[in-house]
Design a protein around this motif. Structure first.
Motif, PDB file in Angstrom:
ATOM      1  N   GLU A  58       4.276   7.126  12.073  1.00 11.03           N
ATOM      2  CA  GLU A  58       5.119   8.119  11.530  1.00 11.03           C
ATOM      3  C   GLU A  58       4.434   9.456  11.621  1.00 11.03           C
ATOM      4  O   GLU A  58       5.046  10.494  11.444  1.00 11.03           O
ATOM      5  CB  GLU A  58       5.125   7.832   9.777  1.00 11.03           C
ATOM      6  N   LEU A  59       3.245   9.482  12.106  1.00 12.81           N
ATOM      7  CA  LEU A  59       2.489  10.769  12.248  1.00 12.81           C
ATOM      8  C   LEU A  59       2.949  11.404  13.764  1.00 12.81           C
ATOM      9  O   LEU A  59       3.063  12.563  13.894  1.00 12.81           O
ATOM     10  CB  LEU A  59       0.988  10.604  12.388  1.00 12.81           C
ATOM     11  N   VAL A  60       3.591  10.409  14.429  1.00 16.18           N
ATOM     12  CA  VAL A  60       3.944  11.069  15.865  1.00 16.18           C
ATOM     13  C   VAL A  60       5.277  11.820  15.719  1.00 16.18           C
ATOM     14  O   VAL A  60       5.059  13.094  16.248  1.00 16.18           O
ATOM     15  CB  VAL A  60       4.308   9.921  16.748  1.00 16.18           C
ATOM     16  N   PRO A  61       6.224  11.573  15.359  1.00 16.21           N
ATOM     17  CA  PRO A  61       7.258  12.281  15.269  1.00 16.21           C
ATOM     18  C   PRO A  61       7.121  13.641  14.401  1.00 16.21           C
ATOM     19  O   PRO A  61       7.648  14.753  14.672  1.00 16.21           O
ATOM     20  CB  PRO A  61       8.374  11.483  14.602  1.00 16.21           C
ATOM     21  N   ARG A  62       6.297  13.414  13.222  1.00 15.88           N
ATOM     22  CA  ARG A  62       6.129  14.591  12.394  1.00 15.88           C
ATOM     23  C   ARG A  62       5.378  15.376  13.140  1.00 15.88           C
ATOM     24  O   ARG A  62       5.677  17.008  12.878  1.00 15.88           O
ATOM     25  CB  ARG A  62       5.292  14.044  11.135  1.00 15.88           C
ATOM     26  N   SER A  63       4.381  15.045  13.891  1.00 18.69           N
ATOM     27  CA  SER A  63       3.471  16.072  14.649  1.00 18.69           C
ATOM     28  C   SER A  63       4.224  16.760  15.618  1.00 18.69           C
ATOM     29  O   SER A  63       3.854  17.931  16.138  1.00 18.69           O
ATOM     30  CB  SER A  63       2.100  15.492  15.438  1.00 18.69           C
ATOM     31  N   GLN A  64       5.445  16.457  16.226  1.00 19.86           N
ATOM     32  CA  GLN A  64       6.295  17.012  17.240  1.00 19.86           C
ATOM     33  C   GLN A  64       7.331  17.935  16.574  1.00 19.86           C
ATOM     34  O   GLN A  64       7.649  18.840  17.523  1.00 19.86           O
ATOM     35  CB  GLN A  64       6.856  15.928  17.889  1.00 19.86           C
ATOM     36  N   ARG A  65       7.331  18.275  15.275  1.00 20.07           N
ATOM     37  CA  ARG A  65       8.040  19.159  14.889  1.00 20.07           C
ATOM     38  C   ARG A  65       7.525  20.526  14.471  1.00 20.07           C
ATOM     39  O   ARG A  65       6.505  20.632  14.119  1.00 20.07           O
ATOM     40  CB  ARG A  65       8.535  18.732  13.141  1.00 20.07           C
ATOM     41  N   ALA A  66       7.932  21.222  15.628  1.00 16.58           N
ATOM     42  CA  ALA A  66       7.395  22.651  15.716  1.00 16.58           C
ATOM     43  C   ALA A  66       8.486  23.680  15.815  1.00 16.58           C
ATOM     44  O   ALA A  66       9.599  23.633  16.055  1.00 16.58           O
ATOM     45  CB  ALA A  66       6.674  22.507  17.098  1.00 16.58           C
ATOM     46  N   GLY A  67       8.153  24.885  15.487  1.00 15.36           N
ATOM     47  CA  GLY A  67       9.065  26.030  15.479  1.00 15.36           C
ATOM     48  C   GLY A  67       9.207  26.753  16.726  1.00 15.36           C
ATOM     49  O   GLY A  67       9.061  28.010  16.729  1.00 15.36           O
ATOM     50  N   TRP A  68       9.581  25.997  17.716  1.00 18.14           N
ATOM     51  CA  TRP A  68       9.942  26.600  19.065  1.00 18.14           C
ATOM     52  C   TRP A  68      11.013  27.759  18.949  1.00 18.14           C
ATOM     53  O   TRP A  68      12.017  27.493  17.965  1.00 18.14           O
ATOM     54  CB  TRP A  68      10.102  25.631  19.996  1.00 18.14           C
ATOM     55  N   PRO A  69      10.908  28.770  19.493  1.00 20.11           N
ATOM     56  CA  PRO A  69      12.051  29.818  19.509  1.00 20.11           C
ATOM     57  C   PRO A  69      13.217  29.239  19.573  1.00 20.11           C
ATOM     58  O   PRO A  69      13.323  28.517  20.648  1.00 20.11           O
ATOM     59  CB  PRO A  69      11.675  30.901  20.291  1.00 20.11           C
ATOM     60  N   THR A  70      14.354  29.741  18.872  1.00 18.74           N
ATOM     61  CA  THR A  70      15.770  29.331  19.118  1.00 18.74           C
ATOM     62  C   THR A  70      16.610  30.382  19.770  1.00 18.74           C
ATOM     63  O   THR A  70      17.665  30.610  19.782  1.00 18.74           O
ATOM     64  CB  THR A  70      16.383  28.689  17.781  1.00 18.74           C
ATOM     65  N   TRP A  71      15.854  31.543  20.156  1.00 17.52           N
ATOM     66  CA  TRP A  71      16.344  32.545  20.753  1.00 17.52           C
ATOM     67  C   TRP A  71      15.663  33.160  21.857  1.00 17.52           C
ATOM     68  O   TRP A  71      14.419  32.716  22.151  1.00 17.52           O
ATOM     69  CB  TRP A  71      16.727  33.852  19.864  1.00 17.52           C
ATOM     70  N   LEU A  72      16.428  33.802  22.854  1.00 15.67           N
ATOM     71  CA  LEU A  72      15.480  34.220  24.076  1.00 15.67           C
ATOM     72  C   LEU A  72      15.176  35.652  24.010  1.00 15.67           C
ATOM     73  O   LEU A  72      16.054  36.492  23.917  1.00 15.67           O
ATOM     74  CB  LEU A  72      16.423  33.900  25.387  1.00 15.67           C
ATOM     75  N   ASP A  73      13.917  36.205  23.829  1.00 18.10           N
ATOM     76  CA  ASP A  73      13.593  37.434  24.101  1.00 18.10           C
ATOM     77  C   ASP A  73      12.496  37.574  25.385  1.00 18.10           C
ATOM     78  O   ASP A  73      11.150  36.971  24.935  1.00 18.10           O
ATOM     79  CB  ASP A  73      12.934  37.773  22.627  1.00 18.10           C
TER      80      ASP A  73
END
Length: 213
Positions: free
Chosen positions: A22-37
Motif C-alpha cells: 500500500e505504500l507504493v500507490p500512496r507514494s506516487q500521489r503527488a501534486g503535479w501541476p494541472t496547468w501549463l505556465d
C-alpha cells in the motif's frame, strides 16, 4: 534479509505484505501541476517535485527489497521541498536500495531518455498515479508534464527519474502478485537499458541517488 532473488539481470520478488504494498500507490500521489505556465517558477516546481518523487520511490523500493518499513513514516508524505534532516533521511533510505534493484530503475530511466516516445510514456503514468480518483486533474497534469518534458530538454532527466523509480515499485508488487498466484517467481518488468544519457539535466542529486559516480 533480502526479499527477492537475482537471476542474471532479473530480479524476482518474494511475497509483499499488504501494508507494504500500500505504500507504493500512496507514494506516487503527488501534486503535479494541472496547468501549463511556461515560466521558470513552474519548471522549478516540477524539478523539485521530481527530486522528491525519485527519492520517495527509491525509499519505498528499499523497504520492498527487505520486506520491512520503518514504523514512523510521517516524514515520507509531505510534499514540501526536500531540505535538511528530512532530505538526508530520505536519501539515506534510497541509499539502501540494493545495486541489482537500482539497476532496474536506471534501466527504465536510460530507456526513457533514449527514446523519442519518453514523454508520451512518462507523463500519463505520473499523472494517473498522482490523481487516481480524478480523471480531469490527471488529464491536465498529463498534458502539463508532457509539454514540459518536450519543451525543456534540461528537465527530462529529472522527470524521467521520478517515473523510473515509481514504475519499478509498482511493477515489483505486480511481480510479487504473480508469484503468489502461480507459485513460481516472476521478474520485475523493466524496459531495455539504454546508453548513458548526456550530462544535460543530470543534476548532483540524480548522480547521488542513481550512484552514477
Amino acid at each position: 534479509m533480502e526479499a527477492f532473488e537475482v537471476r542474471g539481470i532479473k530480479v524476482l520478488p518474494l511475497a509483499v505484505r499488504e501494508e507494504l504494498a500500500e505504500l507504493v500507490p500512496r507514494s506516487q500521489r503527488a501534486g503535479w501541476p494541472t496547468w501549463l505556465d511556461p515560466g521558470p517558477r513552474m519548471l522549478r516546481d516540477i524539478l523539485e517535485l521530481s527530486r522528491l518523487q525519485t527519492a520517495r520511490g527509491l525509499a519505498v523500493l528499499s523497504w520492498l527489497a527487505v520486506a520491512e518499513a520503518p514504523a514512523d513514516l510521517e516524514w515520507l508524505w509531505p510534499s514540501r521541498r526536500l531540505t535538511g534532516p528530512r532530505q538526508e533521511r530520505m536519501y539515506g533510505a534510497a541509499a539502501a536500495v540494493p545495486d541489482s534493484v537500482l539497476a532496474l530503475v536506471v534501466a527504465n530511466w536510460t530507456w526513457a531518455l533514449a527514446t523519442r516516445h519518453g514523454g508520451r510514456v512518462i507523463a500519463p503514468y505520473l499523472a494517473e498515479t498522482a490523481y487516481p480518483r480524478d480523471g480531469h486533474q490527471a488529464a491536465h497534469a498529463a498534458m502539463t508534464l508532457y509539454q514540459t518534458y518536450e519543451r525543456n530538454p534540461e528537465a527530462r532527466a529529472a522527470i524521467a527519474a521520478a517515473w523510473a523509480a515509481a514504475k519499478v515499485g509498482a511493477d515489483w508488487c505486480k511481480a510479487a502478485e504473480l508469484h503468489a498466484s502461480y507459485g513460481s517467481p516472476a521478474p520485475v518488468f523493466t524496459y531495455p537499458r539504454g546508453a548513458a544519457p548526456p550530462p544535460l539535466g543530470v543534476r548532483p542529486w540524480l548522480e547521488r541517488l542513481f550512484r552514477l559516480r
